[in-house]
Design a protein around this motif. Structure first.
Motif, PDB file in Angstrom:
ATOM      1  N   PRO A  34      48.482  40.690  31.592  1.00 35.97           N
ATOM      2  CA  PRO A  34      49.685  39.851  31.612  1.00 35.97           C
ATOM      3  C   PRO A  34      50.022  39.394  33.036  1.00 35.97           C
ATOM      4  N   PRO A  35      50.579  38.193  33.176  1.00 36.35           N
ATOM      5  CA  PRO A  35      50.880  37.650  34.512  1.00 36.35           C
ATOM      6  C   PRO A  35      51.790  38.539  35.347  1.00 36.35           C
ATOM      7  N   GLU A  36      52.784  39.152  34.729  1.00 36.24           N
ATOM      8  CA  GLU A  36      53.694  40.029  35.478  1.00 36.24           C
ATOM      9  C   GLU A  36      52.938  41.217  36.067  1.00 36.24           C
ATOM     10  N   GLN A  37      52.007  41.745  35.319  1.00 42.30           N
ATOM     11  CA  GLN A  37      51.198  42.862  35.800  1.00 42.30           C
ATOM     12  C   GLN A  37      50.276  42.401  36.926  1.00 42.30           C
ATOM     13  N   ALA A  38      49.698  41.219  36.781  1.00 38.95           N
ATOM     14  CA  ALA A  38      48.810  40.680  37.817  1.00 38.95           C
ATOM     15  C   ALA A  38      49.556  40.507  39.141  1.00 38.95           C
ATOM     16  N   LEU A  39      50.786  40.029  39.078  1.00 31.15           N
ATOM     17  CA  LEU A  39      51.571  39.778  40.292  1.00 31.15           C
ATOM     18  C   LEU A  39      52.156  41.052  40.896  1.00 31.15           C
ATOM     19  N   ALA A  40      52.163  42.135  40.143  1.00 27.27           N
ATOM     20  CA  ALA A  40      52.772  43.384  40.613  1.00 27.27           C
ATOM     21  C   ALA A  40      52.019  43.996  41.796  1.00 27.27           C
ATOM     22  N   ASN A  41      50.744  43.692  41.932  1.00 33.58           N
ATOM     23  CA  ASN A  41      49.951  44.197  43.058  1.00 33.58           C
ATOM     24  C   ASN A  41      49.488  42.978  43.872  1.00 33.58           C
ATOM     25  N   PRO A  42      50.282  42.564  44.867  1.00 34.92           N
ATOM     26  CA  PRO A  42      49.978  41.315  45.567  1.00 34.92           C
ATOM     27  C   PRO A  42      48.642  41.309  46.304  1.00 34.92           C
ATOM     28  N   VAL A  43      48.214  42.429  46.855  1.00 29.56           N
ATOM     29  CA  VAL A  43      46.928  42.458  47.570  1.00 29.56           C
ATOM     30  C   VAL A  43      45.790  42.210  46.585  1.00 29.56           C
ATOM     31  N   LEU A  77      43.136  40.227  52.967  1.00 26.49           N
ATOM     32  CA  LEU A  77      41.720  40.341  53.352  1.00 26.49           C
ATOM     33  C   LEU A  77      41.412  41.743  53.869  1.00 26.49           C
ATOM     34  N   ASP A  78      42.301  42.277  54.679  1.00 25.65           N
ATOM     35  CA  ASP A  78      42.081  43.604  55.259  1.00 25.65           C
ATOM     36  C   ASP A  78      42.127  44.717  54.207  1.00 25.65           C
ATOM     37  N   ARG A  79      42.911  44.515  53.163  1.00 24.99           N
ATOM     38  CA  ARG A  79      43.130  45.581  52.182  1.00 24.99           C
ATOM     39  C   ARG A  79      42.536  45.284  50.805  1.00 24.99           C
ATOM     40  N   ALA A  80      41.715  44.259  50.699  1.00 28.84           N
ATOM     41  CA  ALA A  80      41.162  43.861  49.392  1.00 28.84           C
ATOM     42  C   ALA A  80      40.374  44.991  48.751  1.00 28.84           C
ATOM     43  N   PRO A  81      40.602  45.222  47.457  1.00 25.64           N
ATOM     44  CA  PRO A  81      39.806  46.235  46.757  1.00 25.64           C
ATOM     45  C   PRO A  81      38.332  45.817  46.720  1.00 25.64           C
ATOM     46  N   PRO A  82      37.427  46.774  46.736  1.00 23.47           N
ATOM     47  CA  PRO A  82      35.996  46.456  46.696  1.00 23.47           C
ATOM     48  C   PRO A  82      35.599  45.721  45.420  1.00 23.47           C
ATOM     49  N   GLY A  83      34.637  44.828  45.569  1.00 22.76           N
ATOM     50  CA  GLY A  83      34.027  44.184  44.417  1.00 22.76           C
ATOM     51  C   GLY A  83      34.710  42.946  43.889  1.00 22.76           C
ATOM     52  N   ILE A  84      35.789  42.498  44.492  1.00 22.27           N
ATOM     53  CA  ILE A  84      36.499  41.331  43.975  1.00 22.27           C
ATOM     54  C   ILE A  84      36.108  40.060  44.725  1.00 22.27           C
ATOM     55  N   ILE A  85      36.157  40.089  46.039  1.00 19.76           N
ATOM     56  CA  ILE A  85      35.874  38.891  46.837  1.00 19.76           C
ATOM     57  C   ILE A  85      34.372  38.783  47.063  1.00 19.76           C
ATOM     58  N   ASP A  86      33.795  37.675  46.619  1.00 15.79           N
ATOM     59  CA  ASP A  86      32.360  37.451  46.821  1.00 15.79           C
ATOM     60  C   ASP A  86      32.100  37.027  48.269  1.00 15.79           C
ATOM     61  N   PRO A  87      30.859  37.143  48.752  1.00 20.01           N
ATOM     62  CA  PRO A  87      30.565  36.832  50.163  1.00 20.01           C
ATOM     63  C   PRO A  87      30.955  35.407  50.592  1.00 20.01           C
ATOM     64  N   ARG A  88      30.757  34.438  49.727  1.00 24.35           N
ATOM     65  CA  ARG A  88      31.095  33.052  50.085  1.00 24.35           C
ATOM     66  C   ARG A  88      32.605  32.899  50.291  1.00 24.35           C
ATOM     67  N   SER A  89      33.379  33.444  49.368  1.00 22.33           N
ATOM     68  CA  SER A  89      34.843  33.376  49.495  1.00 22.33           C
ATOM     69  C   SER A  89      35.317  34.169  50.703  1.00 22.33           C
ATOM     70  N   TRP A  90      34.678  35.309  50.945  1.00 24.19           N
ATOM     71  CA  TRP A  90      35.009  36.136  52.106  1.00 24.19           C
ATOM     72  C   TRP A  90      34.857  35.330  53.397  1.00 24.19           C
TER      73      TRP A  90
END
Length: 97
Positions: free
Chosen positions: A22-31, A62-75
């Motif tokens: 749900p969108p509210e849950q997605a927004l609850a963790n901003p990082v 960027l500094d606190r991103a959980p592992p496995g979400i940001i791909d190298p190109r986006s990084w």
């Protein structure tokens, strides 16, 4: 990172970025939300997000991103956009394994 408000606009954007909760849950963790946004947001989505998220918030995400979400190109792209070139090496844990 400061909270991302659950405005009508953001509640419309959130399901396109984190479609599996749900969108509210997605927004609850901003990082975590921003890590997904840096990977999956469309240009139009990012224009809305930028109304609520500062450059400093981006850097923190960027500094606190959980592992496995940001791909190298986006990084590479978002680090460059935030004035970090070459990209920081400490966040290699953000890459796919």
């Amino acid at each position: 990172m400061k909270p991302i408000p659950a405005t009508t606009q953001m509640l419309g954007v959130a399901p396109r970025i984190i479609w599996f909760e749900p969108p509210e849950q997605a927004l609850a963790n901003p990082v975590r939300f921003m890590a997904y946004a840096m990977t999956y947001a469309r240009h139009e989505d990012m224009r809305v997000i930028r109304e609520y998220v500062s450059d400093e918030d981006f850097r923190e995400a960027l500094d606190r991103a959980p592992p496995g979400i940001i791909d190298p190109r986006s990084w590479a792209y978002w680090n460059s956009k935030m004035g970090r070139y070459p990209p920081a090496t400490v966040a290699k844990t953000a890459f796919w394994r």
